[in-house]
Each structure stands twice: as C-alpha cells, then as structure tokens.
Design a protein around this motif. Structure first.
Motif, PDB file in Angstrom:
ATOM      1  N   TYR A 128       0.849  -1.184   0.000  1.00 65.81           N
ATOM      2  CA  TYR A 128       0.000   0.000   0.000  1.00 65.81           C
ATOM      3  C   TYR A 128       0.883   1.232   0.000  1.00 65.81           C
ATOM      4  O   TYR A 128       1.989   1.225   0.549  1.00 65.81           O
ATOM      5  CB  TYR A 128      -0.919   0.023   1.224  1.00 65.81           C
ATOM      6  N   VAL A 129       0.390   2.311  -0.615  1.00 60.92           N
ATOM      7  CA  VAL A 129       1.116   3.581  -0.633  1.00 60.92           C
ATOM      8  C   VAL A 129       0.171   4.702  -0.253  1.00 60.92           C
ATOM      9  O   VAL A 129      -1.044   4.616  -0.448  1.00 60.92           O
ATOM     10  CB  VAL A 129       1.746   3.868  -2.018  1.00 60.92           C
ATOM     11  N   LEU A 130       0.737   5.771   0.277  1.00 60.06           N
ATOM     12  CA  LEU A 130      -0.018   6.959   0.630  1.00 60.06           C
ATOM     13  C   LEU A 130       0.323   8.026  -0.402  1.00 60.06           C
ATOM     14  O   LEU A 130       1.488   8.412  -0.542  1.00 60.06           O
ATOM     15  CB  LEU A 130       0.370   7.420   2.035  1.00 60.06           C
ATOM     16  N   VAL A 131      -0.686   8.481  -1.146  1.00 55.00           N
ATOM     17  CA  VAL A 131      -0.483   9.450  -2.225  1.00 55.00           C
ATOM     18  C   VAL A 131      -1.155  10.760  -1.822  1.00 55.00           C
ATOM     19  O   VAL A 131      -2.297  10.760  -1.349  1.00 55.00           O
ATOM     20  CB  VAL A 131      -1.081   8.926  -3.550  1.00 55.00           C
ATOM     21  N   ALA A 132      -0.453  11.869  -1.986  1.00 54.45           N
ATOM     22  CA  ALA A 132      -0.976  13.181  -1.605  1.00 54.45           C
ATOM     23  C   ALA A 132      -2.188  13.551  -2.452  1.00 54.45           C
ATOM     24  O   ALA A 132      -2.140  13.489  -3.677  1.00 54.45           O
ATOM     25  CB  ALA A 132       0.115  14.236  -1.768  1.00 54.45           C
ATOM     26  N   GLY A 133      -3.286  13.906  -1.796  1.00 57.61           N
ATOM     27  CA  GLY A 133      -4.487  14.371  -2.476  1.00 57.61           C
ATOM     28  C   GLY A 133      -5.350  13.290  -3.086  1.00 57.61           C
ATOM     29  O   GLY A 133      -6.294  13.587  -3.795  1.00 57.61           O
ATOM     30  N   VAL A 134      -5.054  12.024  -2.810  1.00 64.79           N
ATOM     31  CA  VAL A 134      -5.789  10.914  -3.400  1.00 64.79           C
ATOM     32  C   VAL A 134      -6.359  10.042  -2.283  1.00 64.79           C
ATOM     33  O   VAL A 134      -5.731   9.872  -1.245  1.00 64.79           O
ATOM     34  CB  VAL A 134      -4.861  10.076  -4.311  1.00 64.79           C
ATOM     35  N   ASN A 135      -7.556   9.494  -2.504  1.00 66.20           N
ATOM     36  CA  ASN A 135      -8.207   8.573  -1.570  1.00 66.20           C
ATOM     37  C   ASN A 135      -8.442   9.248  -0.220  1.00 66.20           C
ATOM     38  O   ASN A 135      -8.110   8.709   0.824  1.00 66.20           O
ATOM     39  CB  ASN A 135      -7.374   7.297  -1.411  1.00 66.20           C
TER      40      ASN A 135
END
Length: 108
Positions: A32-39
């Motif tokens: 899993y990844v944490l993307v800025a401004g998404v989800n």
C-alpha cells in the motif's frame, strides 16, 4: 527494490479517484502507498485537550493499493509500467528503474 518509491509521481488508474495524480508520501510493507491528495476520507475526531487537538470532521488521506496506481511518465504524459535493468560494468554496476514504453531511466 520496489517499482514505486517515495517521491514518485503516480496516477490512479482505477477506483473513485481515477485520473488523479499525486506524489507518493509513504510506502507501506503490505503493498500500500499513501499518495498526496488521493483517496481522501472524512474522519470524525474527538477533541484532545492534552495534545491540543480540536475535534470535528477532518479530511484524511488513506493508503491505496499499488495495483490501483501507475507511475507517471512526464515525457509521454501517460501512465507507464516500470522495469529493472543493470547498468555499468565491473564494480560500478547498479540496478536502475526504467519506463517500459520508451526505455528511459527514471531519475531517482
């Protein structure tokens, strides 16, 4: 070596946020990844006077699975796949990532 790393520009290819782009802020061990401004989801939080945090409804970014994102190729302006290759000779060999569409090495 992972195909998607912290600081990469990615685009969401499936789901509610399809088409959104952002930078990878964090990579988790379980794909899993944490993307800025998404989800982003709304999180109802209680106030915590000890930590001086106000309560209310906050927008929080949640992790997204790596199968739902693709790395962004700036030269072709499209989502792209990533491959690996060995560059250099002798003691100066190194493993680098490259875009599969145009064989261009990723800057990392």
């Amino acid at each position: 070596m992972r195909k998607i790393r912290k600081g990469d520009q990615v685009v969401v290819i499936t789901g509610r946020d399809k088409g959104k782009r952002g930078l990878v802020e964090r990579v988790f061990d379980n794909d899993y990844v944490l993307v800025a401004g998404v989800n982003q989801f709304k999180r109802h939080t209680r106030p915590n006077p000890v930590k001086n945090e106000p309560g209310g409804i906050l927008l929080k970014e949640m992790p997204i699975h790596v199968s739902n994102i693709a790395i962004w190729n700036a030269s072709t302006q499209k989502a792209d796949r990533v491959g690996f290759r060995i560059e250099g000779e002798g003691d100066k060999t190194r493993k680098v990532r490259f875009f599969k569409s145009n064989n261009e090495a990723l800057s990392s």
